[in-house]
Design a protein around this motif. Structure first.
Motif, mmCIF file in Angstrom:
data_model
loop_
_atom_site.group_PDB
_atom_site.id
_atom_site.type_symbol
_atom_site.label_atom_id
_atom_site.label_comp_id
_atom_site.label_asym_id
_atom_site.label_seq_id
_atom_site.Cartn_x
_atom_site.Cartn_y
_atom_site.Cartn_z
ATOM 1 N N GLN A 44 -21.543 80.133 13.105
ATOM 2 C CA GLN A 44 -20.607 79.250 12.401
ATOM 3 C C GLN A 44 -19.274 79.912 12.091
ATOM 4 O O GLN A 44 -18.218 79.384 12.387
ATOM 5 C CB GLN A 44 -21.221 78.767 11.096
ATOM 6 C CG GLN A 44 -22.265 77.691 11.319
ATOM 7 C CD GLN A 44 -22.972 77.351 10.030
ATOM 8 O OE1 GLN A 44 -22.365 77.236 8.983
ATOM 9 N NE2 GLN A 44 -24.272 77.203 10.098
ATOM 10 N N VAL A 45 -19.326 81.087 11.474
ATOM 11 C CA VAL A 45 -18.080 81.697 11.027
ATOM 12 C C VAL A 45 -17.259 82.179 12.223
ATOM 13 O O VAL A 45 -16.082 81.830 12.359
ATOM 14 C CB VAL A 45 -18.367 82.855 10.054
ATOM 15 C CG1 VAL A 45 -17.076 83.542 9.651
ATOM 16 C CG2 VAL A 45 -19.101 82.332 8.835
ATOM 17 N N LEU A 46 -17.890 82.947 13.101
ATOM 18 C CA LEU A 46 -17.123 83.484 14.225
ATOM 19 C C LEU A 46 -16.702 82.396 15.205
ATOM 20 O O LEU A 46 -15.750 82.577 15.957
ATOM 21 C CB LEU A 46 -17.916 84.575 14.956
ATOM 22 C CG LEU A 46 -18.108 85.876 14.191
ATOM 23 C CD1 LEU A 46 -18.770 86.918 15.070
ATOM 24 C CD2 LEU A 46 -16.796 86.420 13.626
ATOM 25 N N LEU A 67 -16.988 70.343 9.654
ATOM 26 C CA LEU A 67 -17.713 71.419 10.305
ATOM 27 C C LEU A 67 -18.370 70.824 11.535
ATOM 28 O O LEU A 67 -19.032 69.795 11.443
ATOM 29 C CB LEU A 67 -18.766 71.944 9.316
ATOM 30 C CG LEU A 67 -19.578 73.156 9.690
ATOM 31 C CD1 LEU A 67 -18.657 74.334 9.932
ATOM 32 C CD2 LEU A 67 -20.525 73.493 8.544
ATOM 33 N N VAL A 68 -18.172 71.450 12.681
ATOM 34 C CA VAL A 68 -18.777 70.942 13.908
ATOM 35 C C VAL A 68 -19.603 72.064 14.520
ATOM 36 O O VAL A 68 -19.107 73.174 14.711
ATOM 37 C CB VAL A 68 -17.706 70.504 14.917
ATOM 38 C CG1 VAL A 68 -18.373 69.858 16.130
ATOM 39 C CG2 VAL A 68 -16.727 69.536 14.282
ATOM 40 N N VAL A 69 -20.852 71.791 14.779
ATOM 41 C CA VAL A 69 -21.722 72.822 15.347
ATOM 42 C C VAL A 69 -22.503 72.261 16.520
ATOM 43 O O VAL A 69 -22.582 71.044 16.709
ATOM 44 C CB VAL A 69 -22.704 73.393 14.296
ATOM 45 C CG1 VAL A 69 -21.960 73.974 13.110
ATOM 46 C CG2 VAL A 69 -23.683 72.323 13.827
ATOM 47 N N ASP A 70 -23.075 73.161 17.295
ATOM 48 C CA ASP A 70 -23.945 72.759 18.379
ATOM 49 C C ASP A 70 -25.157 72.017 17.793
ATOM 50 O O ASP A 70 -25.612 72.358 16.701
ATOM 51 C CB ASP A 70 -24.398 74.025 19.114
ATOM 52 C CG ASP A 70 -25.097 73.702 20.415
ATOM 53 O OD1 ASP A 70 -24.387 73.545 21.410
ATOM 54 O OD2 ASP A 70 -26.342 73.608 20.418
ATOM 55 N N PRO A 71 -25.680 71.024 18.513
ATOM 56 C CA PRO A 71 -26.826 70.282 17.962
ATOM 57 C C PRO A 71 -27.974 71.196 17.517
ATOM 58 O O PRO A 71 -28.591 70.948 16.480
ATOM 59 C CB PRO A 71 -27.258 69.390 19.124
ATOM 60 C CG PRO A 71 -26.024 69.201 19.929
ATOM 61 C CD PRO A 71 -25.219 70.460 19.789
ATOM 62 N N ASN A 72 -28.214 72.268 18.255
ATOM 63 C CA ASN A 72 -29.296 73.182 17.863
ATOM 64 C C ASN A 72 -29.009 73.898 16.552
ATOM 65 O O ASN A 72 -29.920 74.417 15.912
ATOM 66 C CB ASN A 72 -29.484 74.273 18.924
ATOM 67 C CG ASN A 72 -29.863 73.688 20.242
ATOM 68 O OD1 ASN A 72 -30.641 72.746 20.291
ATOM 69 N ND2 ASN A 72 -29.304 74.223 21.309
ATOM 70 N N GLU A 73 -27.755 73.981 16.207
ATOM 71 C CA GLU A 73 -27.394 74.738 15.004
ATOM 72 C C GLU A 73 -27.326 73.854 13.766
ATOM 73 O O GLU A 73 -27.070 74.345 12.670
ATOM 74 C CB GLU A 73 -26.046 75.443 15.221
ATOM 75 C CG GLU A 73 -26.103 76.466 16.333
ATOM 76 C CD GLU A 73 -24.721 76.975 16.726
ATOM 77 O OE1 GLU A 73 -23.760 76.712 15.981
ATOM 78 O OE2 GLU A 73 -24.612 77.620 17.778
ATOM 79 N N VAL A 74 -27.566 72.547 13.956
ATOM 80 C CA VAL A 74 -27.430 71.632 12.826
ATOM 81 C C VAL A 74 -28.335 72.013 11.653
ATOM 82 O O VAL A 74 -27.863 72.094 10.513
ATOM 83 C CB VAL A 74 -27.649 70.169 13.268
ATOM 84 C CG1 VAL A 74 -27.824 69.249 12.072
ATOM 85 C CG2 VAL A 74 -26.473 69.707 14.122
ATOM 86 N N PRO A 75 -29.639 72.299 11.902
ATOM 87 C CA PRO A 75 -30.485 72.623 10.742
ATOM 88 C C PRO A 75 -29.973 73.838 9.964
ATOM 89 O O PRO A 75 -29.937 73.821 8.733
ATOM 90 C CB PRO A 75 -31.849 72.917 11.380
ATOM 91 C CG PRO A 75 -31.828 72.192 12.683
ATOM 92 C CD PRO A 75 -30.409 72.244 13.155
#
Ligand SMILES: [Zn+2]
Ligand SMILES: [Zn+2]
Lengths: 529, 405
Positions: A420-422, B247-255
Motif C-alpha cells: 500500500q505505502v510503496l 485508496l485503490v488496491v489490487d483485489p487480492n489486497e482488499v482484505p
C-alpha cells in the motif's frame, strides 16, 4: 603472522572474476578493468581465554565505574539486559558470547547474595524470540534457571505497565524505557558490537525503549543528518541516543555496560572461500565454491534458505570491556575498527555490492524487498566513515534476487507497507508524514508484536528511513537479478545482468564511470578520504 | 434496417457458454447474435416514438447474456428475439421522419410504458425499477428496452420508446457523455441504496464501468469517511482514484487494506471488524464472498454487478448479521431536500457532468464489427478500456480513444 589489513585492489586483465553475493547464492562477475574492489581485513586473532577476559573486564572497569562485585549487594534489584537475535550475523556458534558474559555476571551476583535478578532481552521493536533462539543466546543453564520462573523476559515496548517515562531530554525528547530496568538498583547491559552503531548509549536508550521514545531519533530527519550513522561523531542518531543515555543516568538509573567485539570469522569451513580473495583461492577453495554452488543450483529455494539460515558463524571474541557506558563504547569501537577498517582514497561514480541472504531482521526468515533496500542502502552503503564510497549523484548497483516474498509471521506490517505505502510513494518524508503513526498504533500489529513473533508495525518505516540518506545521496539504484515488479515497487531499476546494470548506470553517471565494489561480508568499514 | 439480433437458439446458446469460458466476450463468435436486416419495430401505442440510436453501449449484463451465462431467472421476463442495447443516446424521430431532439433512454419498461392502468404500487410512486408488471400489458415480456421483442434495442438503426422513457439531452453534453447516463443512473441508485453513509468506511469491489461510476456517485452524492476501491488493471486504478477513491488496491489486497483502514484485528484470514458498506460491482461468487469477508458485523453489502447463479458460503452473513441487498435499476431517489424525490436519471445527468464520465468511453465500433466490439468489451479492463460503444451516427467513425488497444 599478524592478519593482513583490508585491501583495495584495482581490477586488471589477469584478475579472476569477483565473487558477488546474490541472496542464497553467488555469482562470479568480471568487473571492468580499472574497477576497485575493497576487501575486508583478515580476521584478527581471538582472545585466548574469553572467560578470563570477561572476568578481568568486570573486575577492572573503564571510566569512573566501580568493579562489578562492588556494585552488588544482597537485597538489591539486578536486571541484566542483552542484545537480541539481530546480533551477530550470522548467529555465532555456541557458546554465544552473551551466554559467557551473563554467566560471569550471575556468578558474581550469586557470590554477593543477590537474589532478585531478572533478565531482559532488549528487543526494542524487534520481534520476540522463540525458545530455541533464546536458549541459543543465553545457554541452557541460564535459560532453565530463569525462564521457568518468568525471570527471563523479553522487552515489551507496548506493555503499558511495563514501561516507565523518565521525562524529557533538554531537547524535548521523551525518554521511556523498560520499567524493571529503570527501577533496578543496577542495570547490566550485555552487548555484541558488530558495527560501530551498536553499543554505547544506544543499548539502553534504544534497546529498552518504546515507540514514543524511539520516534525522536528513528525518523527521516535524523537519518538524513547522520553521515554516516556508523560514525558516532557525525550522527544525529548517536547525538539523540547520547542525550537520552545521559538523561537516563541523571534520572538515577545505574548502568554497568559490557561490550564485546568479534573477529571477521563469519563463515564456517565449507564456506571458507567466502573469506578469501579470489586470486588466492586454493584448489580447496575452488572445490568448495564449486561444491556449494552446484548443490545450491540443484536445491529448491526453501531448502537453500534453510541451509543458509542454519549457518553458525565461527566468530571469535577479540575484546571485552566493561564499566561506564561512554568509556566502554570508545574502546570497543577501537577494537571494531581495528578489525573492520579499510582506508580508501576517494569516491567513485558507481558502487556495486552483492547482498547476502541475511540482514539483522530476517534471521530464520526470508529477506523481503524492504529488507533488501535496508541492507543495501541502510547498512552496507553506510559502512563508511568520512564520506560515502560513491560520489553524490552516483549509482548503486546491488545484486539480489529480491523476491516478492514476505514472512507473514515475522513481517506482517511489511506486507501492507510494501503493497500500500510503496505503491503510492517511496519518498521517506512523505511516508513518514502520511502513514507512520497509523502503522505504529495499529492494534493488530501491536497484538502480533506482543503475542506473536512479529516486528512492530512501525518497523518497516524504520527500515525505509535507514536508507533515506542513501536515497538522497544517490542518482539511481539498480538491482541485478531481482524480481522486476518488486524492484520497481521499491523505486529502483531492475537489470538482468551486471553488464546491463553498468550500461544503465552510465545513463545516470555518464560514460566510462569509475567503479568500486564492496566485497562484503565479512563486514568492513571504509575510511574514505 | 440493420440490427444485431439475439435469437433463441439452444445449441448456439450452449456453445456460447463453452466458448465464453475462455474469457468474457469470446462467446460472441458462436452466440445467437447476428447482424441482420429486420423491419423497424411498430409503435406499440399512444405516447410511443421512434428513436435513432447515435451511440449504444455494451453493458456487462449484455456480455453475460451473450456468453450464455445469464440466469434462467430472466427467461420469463425477456422476449425473444430481441435487439440488445439499453444504454442509448439517440435522436427522436418526429412524425415526418425529422429529428425532434436528442434523448437518452431510461430503459425500464414499467406500467406507464406498458399501458397498465392503474399502475402497480411501485410505479405509482415512481419506482419503476421495482415494477411488478414487467411481463404484462400491451408489450411482450421484457424488463428493459434491450430485452424486449417489441421495442427493439440500441444495437440497431431504430427502436421505439415511450415518452416516459425519454430524457432530453442538453446541448452542451457530448454523445459520449450522454451514453454514460444510464450506467451512471445504476450507480446513483446503488450509492443511494447504501443508505446513510456519512463518515463510513466504504469499499467498492470492481473498477469496470459500473464500479467506476459507483465510485463517482458515492463521491458526489454521499459523504463516505474513506472510500476504498479494489481494481485489477492499471488504467482502472488511475480512473478509480481520479473519480474519488481515497485508496485503490489490487483485489487480492482488499482484505489487508480494509483491516488497516478499519484498524480491525484478524483471526486467521477473517477480520474481526471491517468496512461499514461494501458495494460489489463485479457480481461473481468470488466477489460476493470477498464482500462478505470484509464487511463489518452488521454492515451492509450491496450487489451492484449482476450476480447470476452463484454458490456462496453464507455463514458470515448469518454470523455477522450482514444485510445483503441488490441495487438493480432506478426510478426516483429519496435524496432530495424537503422530501423531494428526484428522478434517478436527473441525478445521473448531473453526475456525468460533474465527474466527467464521458472519459470512460474508450472505443467506438460500427455494428458490422460487432465481434470485435464485444470481444473488446469483454477484455476491456485488461486492454485499458472501460466502456465500448456502437457508433451509429451518420458517418460511422470508428475510432479508438484513450488507452484502447
Ligand atoms: Zn446495463
Ligand atoms: Zn409497474
Amino acid at each position: 603472522m599478524s592478519p593482513r589489513p583490508g585491501f583495495v585492489l584495482e581490477v586488471d586483465r589477469s584478475m579472476p572474476p569477483t565473487l558477488i553475493w546474490h541472496g542464497e547464492g553467488f555469482r562470479l562477475e568480471r568487473l571492468p578493468v580499472g574497477s576497485r574492489v575493497v576487501y575486508p581485513p583478515e580476521s584478527r586473532p581471538p582472545l585466548d581465554d574469553p572467560d578470563a577476559a570477561i572476568r578481568h573486564a568486570l573486575l577492572n572497569p573503564l571510566g569512573d565505574s566501580q568493579p562489578l562485585p562492588a556494585l552488588l549487594r544482597a537485597g538489591m534489584r539486578l536486571t541484566i539486559a542483552f542484545d537480541d537475535i539481530s546480533l551477530p550475523l550470522p548467529p555465532m556458534r555456541s557458546p554465544d558470547i552473551r551466554q559467557q558474559v551473563i554467566e560471569a555476571v550471575l556468578d558474581m551476583a550469586a557470590e554477593a547474595g543477590v537474589d532478585d535478578v531478572v533478565l531482559v532481552a532488549a528487543l526494542a521493536l524487534h520481534r520476540r524470540m522463540t525458545e530455541p533462539e533464546l536458549r541459543h543466546i543465553v545457554g541452557d543453564r541460564v535459560y532453565d534457571a530463569f525462564a521457568p520462573h518468568g525471570l527471563l523476559t523479553q522487552h515489551d515496548a507496548e506493555d503499558p505497565d511495563g514501561m516507565l517515562h523518565l521525562g524529557l531530554t533538554d531537547e524535548g525528547e521523551d525518554v521511556e524505557i523498560n520499567r524493571r530496568a529503570a527501577t533496578s538498583d543496577l542495570l547490566v547491559y550485555v552487548n555484541i558490537d558488530l558495527v560501530p552503531m551498536d553499543g554505547g548509549h544506544k543499548s539502553v536508550a534504544t534497546g529498552l525503549a518504546s515507540y514514543r521514545s524511539l520516534r525522536h531519533h528513528h525518523n527521516v530527519r535524523t537519518m538524513q543528518h547522520s553521515r554516516s550513522f556508523m560514525d558516532q561523531h557525525r550522527s544525529e542518531l548517536h547525538s539523540s541516543n547520547w542525550r537520552m543515555g545521559r538523561h537516563i543516568a541523571a534520572s538515577g538509573v545505574n548502568v554497568f555496560q559490557i561490550e564485546t567485539t568479534l573477529n571477521n570469522d563469519t563463515f564456517p569451513d565449507q564456506f571458507r572461500f567466502l573469506q578469501r580473495r579470489e586470486w588466492e583461492w586454493s584448489v580447496r577453495d575452488r572445490a568448495g565454491f564449486l561444491a556449494v554452488s552446484k548443490s545450491l543450483d540443484r536445491t529448491p529455494e526453501r531448502l537453500a534458505r534453510s541451509i543458509f539460515q542454519s549457518i553458525r558463524a565461527p566468530h571469535a571474541v577479540t575484546s571485552v570491556q566493561a564499566g561506564e557506558v561512554e568509556a566502554v563504547h570508545a574502546q570497543a569501537t577501537e577494537h571494531l575498527l581495528a578489525q573492520q577498517g579499510v582506508d580508501v582514497a576517494g569516491q567513485t561514480d558507481v558502487l556495486t555490492m552483492g547482498l547476502p541472504y541475511l540482514c539483522p531482521y530476517n534471521v530464520n526468515s526470508v529477506m523481503n524487498p524492504i529488507l533488501v533496500m535496508c541492507l543495501g542502502l541502510g547498512y552496507l552503503f553506510n559502512m563508511y566513515r568520512g564520506k560515502p564510497l560513491v560520489r553524490p549523484g552516483g549509482a548503486l548497483i546491488m545484486s539480489h534476487p529480491t523476491p516478492w516474498a514476505f514472512d507473514p509471521v515475522h513481517h506482517p506490517s511489511y506486507i501492507d507497507f510494501f503493497e500500500q505505502v510503496l505503491a503510492e510513494t517511496t519518498d521517506p518524508l512523505e511516508i513518514e508524514a502520511k502513514y507512520e503513526e497509523s502503522f505504529a498504533t495499529d492494534p493488530w500489529y501491536i497484538h502480533l508484536y506482543r503475542t506473536g513473533h512479529a516486528y512492530h508495525g512501525v518497523h518497516p518505516f524504520y527500515m525505509w528511513y535507514w536508507g533515506a540518506h542513501a536515497l538522497d545521496h544517490l542518482g539511481g539504484v539498480i538491482i541485478v537479478g531481482g524480481d522486476p515488479a518488486a524492484v520497481r515497487r521499491l523505486g529502483f531499476k531492475p537489470a538482468s545482468s551486471m553488464a546491463d546494470a553498468l550500461e544503465m548506470a552510465s545513463d545516470v553517471v555518464g560514460p566510462d564511470p569509475t567503479l568500486t565494489h564492496l566485497h562484503v561480508p565479512p563486514l568492513l568499514m571504509a575510511e574514505v578520504t | 434496417m440493420k440490427a444485431l439480433l439475439f435469437e433463441r437458439n439452444i445449441p448456439r446458446y450452449a456453445a456460447a457458454r463453452v466458448v465464453s469460458s475462455l474469457g468474457s466476450g469470446r462467446g460472441v463468435t458462436v452466440a445467437p447474435l447476428k447482424l441482420t436486416d429486420i423491419d423497424e419495430p411498430d409503435l406499440p401505442g399512444p405516447g410511443w416514438t421512434r428513436v435513432r440510436p447515435r451511440l449504444a453501449g455494451i453493458c456487462g449484463s449484455d456480455l453475460t447474456t451473450l456468453d450464455g451465462k445469464s440466469s434462467r431467472y430472466f427467461e420469463p421476463i425477456v422476449s425473444l428475439p430481441f435487439v440488445p442495447g439499453h444504454e442509448v443516446v439517440g435522436d427522436v424521430e418526429g412524425p415526418h421522419g425529422e429529428v425532434a431532439g436528442r434523448v437518452v433512454i431510461e430503459p425500464v419498461l414499467g406500467c406507464l410504458a406498458r399501458g397498465v392502468d392503474p399502475p402497480c404500487p411501485a410505479c405509482a410512486v415512481g419506482d419503476t425499477g421495482g415494477c411488478e408488471r414487467v411481463a404484462f400489458g400491451h408489450l411482450k415480456a421484457g424488463l428493459q428496452t434491450g430485452y424486449c421483442a417489441d421495442t427493439g434495442g440500441g444495437w440497431s438503426e431504430r427502436l421505439v420508446a415511450h415518452s416516459s422513457q425519454l430524457h432530453p439531452v442538453p446541448e452542451r453534453l457530448s454523445d459520449e457523455a450522454a451514453v454514460m447516463v444510464e450506467p451512471a443512473a445504476c450507480a446513483v441508485h446503488a450509492a443511494l441504496a447504501a443508505g446513510e453513509m456519512e463518515g463510513s468506511s466504504v469499499v467498492v469491489l470492481g473498477a469496470g464501468t459500473l464500479g467506476l461510476c459507483t465510485i463517482a456517485a458515492l463521491r458526489q452524492l454521499t459523504l463516505p469517511g474513506t472510500l476504498l476501491a479494489g481494481a485489477k488493471h492499471p488504467a482502472q486504478r488511475q480512473l478509480a482514484s481520479a473519480l474519488g477513491a481515497d485508496l485503490v488496491v489490487d483485489p487480492n489486497e482488499v482484505p489487508r487494506a480494509v483491516r488497516r483502514l478499519t484498524r480491525s484485528l484478524a483471526a486467521g484470514a477473517q477480520l474481526t471488524g471491517g468496512a461499514d458498506v461494501v458495494l460489489d460491482c463485479v457480481g461473481s461468487a468470488d466477489s460476493i464472498e470477498h464482500a462478505l469477508s470484509v464487511v463489518r458485523p452488521r454492515g451492509r453489502v450491496i450487489l451492484v454487478g449482476m450476480p447470476g447463479t452463484a454458490r456462496i458460503d453464507l455463514t458470515p452473513l448469518w454470523h455477522r448479521e450482514i444485510s445483503l441487498t441488490g441495487a438493480y435499476a432506478y426510478g426516483r431517489e429519496a435524496a432530495g431536500t424537503n422530501g423531494a424525490r428526484p428522478r434517478t436519471f436527473d441525478l445521473a445527468f448531473d453526475l456525468v457532468v460533474q465527474a466527467g464520465l464521458d472519459r470512460l468511453v474508450s472505443a467506438h465500433y460500427p455494428l458490422e464489427r460487432f465481434h470485435d466490439a464485444v470481444e473488446h468489451a469483454g477484455s476491456a479492463g485488461r486492454r485499458g478500456a472501460t466502456k465500448v460503444v456502437f457508433d451509429l451516427r451518420e458517418q460511422p467513425r470508428w475510432r479508438k480513444t484513450g488507452a484502447a488497444g
